[in-house]
Design a protein around this motif. Sequence first.
Motif, mmCIF file in Angstrom:
data_model
loop_
_atom_site.group_PDB
_atom_site.id
_atom_site.type_symbol
_atom_site.label_atom_id
_atom_site.label_comp_id
_atom_site.label_asym_id
_atom_site.label_seq_id
_atom_site.Cartn_x
_atom_site.Cartn_y
_atom_site.Cartn_z
ATOM 1 N N ALA A 14 10.594 -1.179 -9.253
ATOM 2 C CA ALA A 14 9.547 -1.936 -8.280
ATOM 3 C C ALA A 14 9.360 -0.786 -7.266
ATOM 4 C CB ALA A 14 10.405 -3.031 -7.596
ATOM 5 N N GLY A 15 8.885 0.337 -7.657
ATOM 6 C CA GLY A 15 8.471 1.598 -6.685
ATOM 7 C C GLY A 15 6.770 1.445 -6.864
ATOM 8 N N PRO A 16 6.133 2.618 -6.284
ATOM 9 C CA PRO A 16 4.847 2.586 -6.149
ATOM 10 C C PRO A 16 4.091 2.525 -7.556
ATOM 11 C CG PRO A 16 5.448 4.250 -4.883
ATOM 12 C CD PRO A 16 6.762 3.712 -5.824
ATOM 13 N N ALA A 17 4.659 3.057 -8.786
ATOM 14 C CA ALA A 17 4.028 2.831 -10.081
ATOM 15 C C ALA A 17 4.270 1.685 -10.785
ATOM 16 C CB ALA A 17 4.287 3.984 -10.760
ATOM 17 N N GLY A 90 8.115 -0.232 3.681
ATOM 18 C CA GLY A 90 7.860 -1.503 4.458
ATOM 19 C C GLY A 90 6.596 -1.930 4.775
ATOM 20 N N LEU A 91 5.513 -1.247 4.701
ATOM 21 C CA LEU A 91 3.972 -1.695 5.131
ATOM 22 C C LEU A 91 3.391 -2.008 3.921
ATOM 23 C CD1 LEU A 91 3.451 0.546 8.118
ATOM 24 C CD2 LEU A 91 4.301 -1.708 8.151
ATOM 25 N N TYR A 92 3.792 -1.356 2.841
ATOM 26 C CA TYR A 92 2.909 -1.604 1.492
ATOM 27 C C TYR A 92 3.780 -2.243 0.320
ATOM 28 C CZ TYR A 92 0.340 -0.076 -2.838
ATOM 29 O OH TYR A 92 -0.096 -0.212 -3.980
ATOM 30 N N LEU A 93 4.891 -1.377 -0.072
ATOM 31 C CA LEU A 93 5.593 -2.052 -1.313
ATOM 32 C C LEU A 93 6.401 -3.303 -1.048
ATOM 33 C CD1 LEU A 93 7.189 1.413 -2.282
ATOM 34 C CD2 LEU A 93 5.337 0.479 -3.168
ATOM 35 N N GLN A 94 6.782 -3.353 0.098
ATOM 36 C CA GLN A 94 7.585 -4.838 0.127
ATOM 37 C C GLN A 94 6.595 -5.992 0.293
ATOM 38 O OE1 GLN A 94 11.098 -5.374 0.212
ATOM 39 N NE2 GLN A 94 10.025 -7.721 -0.141
ATOM 40 N N PRO A 95 5.367 -5.878 1.003
ATOM 41 C CA PRO A 95 4.346 -6.700 0.932
ATOM 42 C C PRO A 95 3.732 -7.121 -0.313
ATOM 43 C CG PRO A 95 4.170 -5.502 3.075
ATOM 44 C CD PRO A 95 5.141 -4.856 2.104
#
Length: 466
Positions: A14-17, A90-95
């Motif tokens: 569950a990283g960026p890709a 915090g501002l992109y991956l978690q949302p």
Amino acid sequence: MTTTADLPVVVIGAGPAGLAAAAHLVERGIEPMVLEAGDAAGATVREWSHVRLFSTWGEIVDPAAEKLLAPTGWTKPDAATYPAGGDWAGLYLQPLADVLGDRVRTSARVTGVSRTGRDRIVDADRETQPFVVHFTTADGGEERVFARAVIDASGTWTTPSPAGASGLPALGEKTAADRITYRVPDLKGPAVRDRYAGKRTAVIGSGASAFTALATLADLAQEEPGTHAVWILRRGISGSTFGGGTADQLPARGALGLAAKAAVDNGHADAVTGFRTEAIERDTDGRLILTGEDGRRLDPVDEAIVLTGFRPDLSFLSEIRLGLDERLQAPTELAPLIDPNQHSCGTVYPHGHRELSHPEPGIYLVGMKSYGRAPTFLAMTGYEQVRSIVAAIAGDLEAADKVELTLPETGVCGGAGLFDAPATDQADTGRCCAAPAPALVQIGVGTPPAGRGRRGNPVVRQLLLT
């Protein structure tokens, strides 16, 4: 009866890709199941939360993910600003993971992938069988899930390369583990700061992570007298050693290389070139003495920061028929585009599902893991990879084959072939990447780097992480 087409696509990581792949699957009406080994989305990104990216927000948000986030009221940060890893998580991956909801399972570590009822030897009806993915849970339990396809976006962060130039740990490296780190240290933490303040530290590596460590230690040296770095390179100092500088179309990346150069020029670091670490031993005070393959023994250091790249963990894919390049451990069709033994001046050709396919249909390695041992990666490349792959899984080959990606130029050649050897200038040789013998240099205040450099374009080796 459940058919293979009714099964989810399992995404590992569950990283960026990985999260971008899930967003594209949802957009296509295909159910994803994301299995993340860490206890939160972007777990590995959080481990380097203190490191600032040299890509802007405008380059690290996937378009399908942004569409998925929009109805929640999520606002994209200023596209021209540079986030740190913690901001990205915090501002992109978690949302994004929150929007995907229970499609993302954390603390789910994948231990094996295979075809249902078929080990890697069996041919009969192989391609008609769904994938089966085994994973462990936080409580130590074991589970499995069946899938129509598998997208492995687990990255390479958990398997850093050793200090040893042979690709194996140097003799004594494991026993010296208490004084070695394989990550850029966060000197904002008091305990970490004390570990390096006033100390002599070896930095082994020549990429953006090494630049970051050198610049960080140089800053510490201005506040804590006695702090000094010994920069150990397997190649020599040349014009390309510090990256593209002002010629880099990613300005923050160019600035990072210039900061590392300043650390050397201003006497906060000495450079030892042509040094291939063979052994690490302790002196009577417990400090580390590095010995090279040529017999050179360096003066003792208190700590070592090993930043020699990463490699993919292929252990849980042992029952899958992968087609991997023998050098890079990257997909066979992709490897020539990124292999330093072949790649010279120019950008990476845009690639998608065809270059990332394997003899085992339906499984893909994406993101950092798709590059195998190639040292760096661009987030935009990963997003385009998963867009193409998901289109192929959905049966939309027209969209899958229409791969479009524009990467920024840098004006510096990443180096073909012997990337760990010094190089002469392209103007002198008529080509990139000629390699004279290595040399030992000590660089102090006011002394310019020795040697001259090749030129071209290393855009394919931008760090996703730094």
